[in-house]
Each structure stands twice: as structure tokens, then as C-alpha cells.
Scaffold this active site. Structure first.
Site, short mmCIF file in Angstrom:
data_model
loop_
_atom_site.label_atom_id
_atom_site.label_comp_id
_atom_site.label_asym_id
_atom_site.label_seq_id
_atom_site.Cartn_x
_atom_site.Cartn_y
_atom_site.Cartn_z
N LYS A 27 -9.94 2.04 14.49
CA LYS A 27 -8.36 1.88 15.06
C LYS A 27 -8.35 2.26 16.15
O LYS A 27 -7.27 1.77 17.08
CB LYS A 27 -7.59 4.03 14.40
CG LYS A 27 -7.58 3.26 12.88
CD LYS A 27 -6.29 2.75 12.64
CE LYS A 27 -6.28 2.27 11.45
NZ LYS A 27 -4.93 1.22 10.64
N TYR A 79 -14.24 4.19 11.23
CA TYR A 79 -12.68 4.18 10.98
C TYR A 79 -12.20 4.43 12.40
O TYR A 79 -10.98 3.90 12.26
CB TYR A 79 -12.16 5.01 9.61
CG TYR A 79 -10.82 4.96 9.08
CD1 TYR A 79 -10.76 4.22 9.05
CD2 TYR A 79 -10.30 5.93 9.87
CE1 TYR A 79 -9.15 3.89 8.60
CE2 TYR A 79 -9.25 6.04 9.49
CZ TYR A 79 -7.97 5.60 9.06
OH TYR A 79 -6.99 5.23 9.22
N LEU A 139 -3.58 -7.59 -1.55
CA LEU A 139 -3.64 -6.59 -2.34
C LEU A 139 -5.07 -6.18 -2.51
O LEU A 139 -5.38 -5.49 -4.41
CB LEU A 139 -3.11 -7.36 -3.92
CG LEU A 139 -1.95 -7.85 -3.46
CD1 LEU A 139 -1.38 -8.71 -5.51
CD2 LEU A 139 -0.59 -7.19 -3.87
N SER A 140 -6.23 -5.88 -1.87
CA SER A 140 -7.23 -5.18 -2.15
C SER A 140 -7.39 -3.48 -2.11
O SER A 140 -7.97 -3.50 -2.92
CB SER A 140 -8.17 -6.10 -0.62
OG SER A 140 -7.22 -4.93 0.24
N ASN A 141 -6.84 -3.15 -1.57
CA ASN A 141 -5.80 -1.61 -2.37
C ASN A 141 -4.65 -1.47 -2.65
O ASN A 141 -4.04 -0.65 -2.65
CB ASN A 141 -6.59 -0.99 -0.99
CG ASN A 141 -7.03 0.47 -1.46
OD1 ASN A 141 -7.41 0.31 -2.48
ND2 ASN A 141 -6.58 2.08 -0.67
N ASN A 185 -1.83 14.15 8.00
CA ASN A 185 -2.07 13.39 7.25
C ASN A 185 -0.71 13.82 5.97
O ASN A 185 -0.28 14.33 5.19
CB ASN A 185 -3.48 15.17 6.58
CG ASN A 185 -4.26 15.28 7.24
OD1 ASN A 185 -4.51 15.49 8.48
ND2 ASN A 185 -5.56 15.21 6.54
N ASN A 189 -10.52 10.27 -2.29
CA ASN A 189 -11.36 11.12 -1.30
C ASN A 189 -10.37 12.39 -0.93
O ASN A 189 -10.88 13.14 0.17
CB ASN A 189 -11.37 10.03 0.31
CG ASN A 189 -11.88 9.38 -0.36
OD1 ASN A 189 -13.80 8.90 -0.48
ND2 ASN A 189 -11.90 7.71 -0.21
N SER A 245 -3.96 6.84 14.06
CA SER A 245 -4.71 7.41 12.77
C SER A 245 -5.20 8.72 13.78
O SER A 245 -5.34 8.93 14.77
CB SER A 245 -5.68 6.81 11.93
OG SER A 245 -5.74 8.53 11.66
N GLY A 277 0.54 -0.88 -0.18
CA GLY A 277 0.33 -0.12 -0.30
C GLY A 277 0.38 1.02 -0.56
O GLY A 277 2.08 1.09 -0.31
N TYR A 278 0.11 2.53 0.14
CA TYR A 278 0.32 3.76 0.17
C TYR A 278 2.12 3.68 1.34
O TYR A 278 2.82 3.69 0.92
CB TYR A 278 0.05 4.99 0.40
CG TYR A 278 0.33 5.86 0.52
CD1 TYR A 278 0.94 6.72 -0.60
CD2 TYR A 278 -0.57 7.15 1.04
CE1 TYR A 278 1.47 7.82 -0.67
CE2 TYR A 278 0.28 8.19 1.26
CZ TYR A 278 0.72 9.00 0.09
OH TYR A 278 1.17 10.06 0.85
N ILE A 279 1.27 4.15 2.06
CA ILE A 279 2.79 4.01 3.49
C ILE A 279 3.35 2.74 3.54
O ILE A 279 4.88 3.00 3.87
CB ILE A 279 1.44 4.67 4.83
CG1 ILE A 279 0.88 5.38 4.36
CG2 ILE A 279 2.85 4.95 5.76
CD1 ILE A 279 0.15 6.11 5.76
#
Ligand code: NAD
Ligand code: WQD
Length: 336
Positions: A154, A150, A35-37, A180, A199, A126, A12-14
Site C-alpha cells: 500500500k 500487505y 472475481l478472485s475474492n 477498520n 481474519n 490503509s 468486493g466488500y468496500i
């Protein structure tokens, strides 16, 4: 056999940016991601950037058999736990999906860790856990009262980790509360690539600059801020990834601790400030339209990052210009 770090959600991104840092620091890594996202190609690009090898298993953190295999055969000594779903709006519409993936998934992972006596974990939390407060500068003592599903997932996972630590002092746990995250790797090879309509602000702005979307919709310009738009603490992904390596190093060296830290820069920028900065670095005009406020948005909040700075000997270095430059390089070069 060398001991390894298990990185859940490492495609993922991070996770992928942190994977680059871990490999560059010489860690041996195994990535588990369903690999869902995310896409496999991201992991190939990590290899291109680092010229280092790592293992990848396509699988789900809710699958205890895969985890048993991994902990039995792969000499894992620590876990970095990024795997999770993160779309706030979706979490309100599909709470069970979020509790199942994020909370149940973490429980399955933690149970298998405990059984395998692997008790060192860095967890992606988060700033969303804080919710709304009268003071905009949030330190780690700010009460937690998340306002969306969400954020609640967390906080539940944080609390589970605290309870585990209370029951068994052998655990070493780092709870990292991101503000962010934005930007991309300076190579332009990896970055944030939302599968759906973005988003978050900066990916949306970047897609407008690239001509993929007609205009940005600004969610309200009547907030009690200087220019009326929402203000956030944007942190460059490379600063965020460095903090993870410091956190891992810290819990590996200082056994039997649990710490919670904010990861942010300590200052906020408005939507208009972000648009202006992006227009400057891209040379593109960002058309926009002001629309209604988005439900659940706050006017302003930013991190008090002093605890992370002291504890981890880390500081966010990259400014808004670099955040926009790297986002733009990534956006221009890559849609994978
Ligand atoms: P991302 O969606 O890019 O990465 C998450 C990765 O986890 C994806 O590759 C996805 O395929 C994988 N994944 C999801 N569920 C899984 C499961 N059940 N089993 C295995 N793999 C699974 O998101 P990201 O922005 O990189 O976020 C990483 C973590 O950081 C998440 O836990 C997120 O909640 C948290 N976080 C993100 C932000 C942010 O703004 N990006 C802010 C605060 C916290
Ligand atoms: C930033 C500002 C919007 C998009 C979210 C999650 C949070 C965390 C980070 C995971 C706000 C405005 C945005 C747009 C806009 N993720 N905006 N038009 O809401 O602070 O945080 O991502 O943990 O949990 O809630 O970030 O980037 O969505 O918004 O005007 O199209 O940009 O109103 O002021 P946010 P964001």
C-alpha cells in the site's frame, strides 16, 4: 457519450458498497473485477438495491489489453481503485503474489491511465501503512513504517502516486487510509463475505453468533489497555463509502491536487466491547477463548479523522450498535 467512473475491485466488500453510493448519486460506472475474492451475485444485488444499471467487465488490472480497450471505448474520466489482495498473514507467506497483484497491478493501471490521459484517481490505502507508534491517535503526519508485506504494498503504491503527481501536475489523486471497515448495507443484501475463515474480528464474531463457528479466539488479553484486549477504530462501511464519493467529487472539482486522509471515527473499541455490543443486538452468546497474541498486532490505534472531516466535509456517523446490527442482519440473511 457520458463520462464514466472506472471502479476496479467493484465486486468486493468496500467496492460494492461504494458502487451503491455512486449509482445513487447518479454516476455512470464501469466495474472491472477478476472475481478472485468476490462473486458476480454481489453485483446483481447492487442492481436490486439501486435499481440502476452499470457495466461490468470480468478482468484483471494486470491485463493491459483489457485496460486499453476500456480507456479507448468507455469514456472513463476517473478511477476508483479498490482492486487488491488484503490478507495480512497471506502477504507474509506469499510476498511475490502481493507485490505482483497490488503493486504491479497498480502500475499497469496507472500506465494505461496516463496513456489515455485519465489522471483522476481515488486509491484504497490503509492505516496499516503507519505501523507502530507510541501515540495511539494517528494523524496523516504520523510516519509511515508498515510492518507487513500487505502494508508495504500500500505504501509503495501511495509513493508511486506521489511521484507521478510530482512529475505531472495534471493528476488529481486522493489517497484514503482506512482504519477498520465493518458492517454491511442496511438492506442486508450486500456485506463482507470472506471466502476463507475470517481474519477480521467482526466477521468472525458474526459467524460464531450464526452457529457457523464454535467460538471466537481472542488474540491476547494482556495488552496495556483497560480490559487487556486490542482496541481499534471500527468504521461503518456506509460511512466509508460516503467518504469515497466525497473524495471523488473533491478531486473532480479541485484539479491538480494530491491529498492523503485518514478514514475512521476517531475512537477505539476493545475486542470485549465489540463482543458485548454484538451479543446485545443479536441476542446470541459469543463463546470465546483467550489465546496467544497474534504476531504483528498492536495494542491500540485509532484515527485522527479531522483532516478528512474538514477537507471532504464528511464525518463518520454510524455507531457501534449500528455496525453490529447491520453485520448481524447481513450474516443472518445471506451467505452467498
Ligand atoms: P475485497 O477482497 O472484498 O475486494 C477487492 C476486490 O478486488 C475483489 O472483488 C477482488 O476480486 C478484486 N481484485 C483483486 N485483485 C484484482 C485484480 N488483480 N484485478 C481485478 N480485480 C481484482 O477487499 P475490500 O475489503 O473490499 O478492500 C478493497 C480495497 O481496500 C483493497 O485494496 C484493500 O487492500 C483496501 N483496504 C481494505 C481494508 C479492509 O479492512 N477491508 C482496509 C484498508 C484498505
Ligand atoms: C481487530 C482486533 C485482533 C480476530 C486488519 C488489517 C488491516 C486492515 C484491517 C486492510 C485485534 C482482534 C481479531 C480474531 C481477535 N485491513 N481479533 N480474534 O488487525 O486491526 O486490521 O484489518 O487494510 O490491514 O491488519 O483488524 O479485525 O483483524 O482485528 O481477537 O479472530 O481483534 O487481535 O485486536 P486489524 P482485525
Amino acid at each position: 457519450m457520458e463520462s464514466k467512473i472506472l471502479v476496479t475491485g467493484g465486486a468486493g466488500y468496500i467496492g460494492s458498497h461504494t458502487l451503491v453510493k455512486l449509482l445513487e448519486e447518479g454516476y455512470d460506472v464501469l466495474v472491472l473485477d477478476n472475481l478472485s475474492n468476490s462473486k458476480l451475485e454481489t453485483l446483481d444485488r447492487v442492481t436490486s438495491i439501486t435499481k440502476k444499471k452499470f457495466e461490468f467487465i470480468k478482468g484483471d488490472i494486470r491485463d493491459k489489453n483489457i485496460l486499453k480497450e476500456i480507456f479507448k471505448n468507455k469514456s472513463i474520466n476517473s478511477v476508483m481503485h479498490f482492486a487488491g489482495l488484503k490478507a495480512v498473514g497471506e502477504s507474509e507467506n506469499f510476498p511475490i503474489k502481493y507485490y505482483e497483484n497490488n503493486v504491479l497491478g497498480s502500475i499497469v493501471l496507472l500506465k494505461e491511465m496516463a496513456l489515455a490521459e485519465v489522471k483522476t484517481i481515488v486509491f484504497s490505502s490503509s492505516a496499516t501503512v503507519y505501523g507502530q507508534h507510541s501515540n495511539n491517535r494517528y494523524d496523516e503526519k504520523t510516519p509511515t513504517k508498515p510492518i507487513n508485506v500487505y502494508g508495504k504494498t500500500k505504501l509503495i503504491i501511495e509513493n508511486i502516486l506521489r511521484d507521478i503527481k510530482n512529475s505531472d501536475d495534471n493528476w488529481s489523486i486522493g489517497l484514503l487510509r482506512y482504519f477498520n471497515p465493518v458492517g454491511a448495507h442496511s438492506s442486508g443484501f450486500i456485506g463482507e463475505n470472506p471466502k476463507e475463515k475470517p481474519n477480521n474480528l467482526l466477521p468472525y464474531v458474526a459467524q460464531v453468533a450464526a452457529g457457523l463457528r464454535e467460538k471466537l479466539f481472542i488474540f491476547g488479553d494482556d495488552y496495556p489497555t483497560v480490559d487487556g484486549t486490542g482496541r481499534r477504530d471500527y468504521i461503518h462501511i456506509e460511512d466509508l463509502s460516503s467518504a469515497h464519493v466525497r473524495a471523488l467529487d473533491y478531486i473532480q472539482k479541485n484539479k491538480n491536487i494530491l491529498f492523503t486522509v485518514n478514514l475512521g471515527t476517531g475512537r477505539s473499541y476493545s475486542v470485549f466491547e465489540m463482543i458485548n455490543a454484538f451479543e446485545k443486538v443479536s441476542g446470541k452468546k459469543i463463546p470465546f477463548k483467550v489465546v496467544e497474541r497474534r504476531i504483528g498486532d498492536l495494542a491500540e490505534f485509532y484515527a485522527d479523522p479531522s483532516k478528512a472531516e474538514k477537507l471532504l466535509d464528511w464525518k463518520a456517523n454510524f455507531d457501534i450498535k449500528k455496525m453490529c446490527e447491520d453485520t448481524w442482519r447481513w450474516q443472518k440473511n445471506n451467505i452467498i
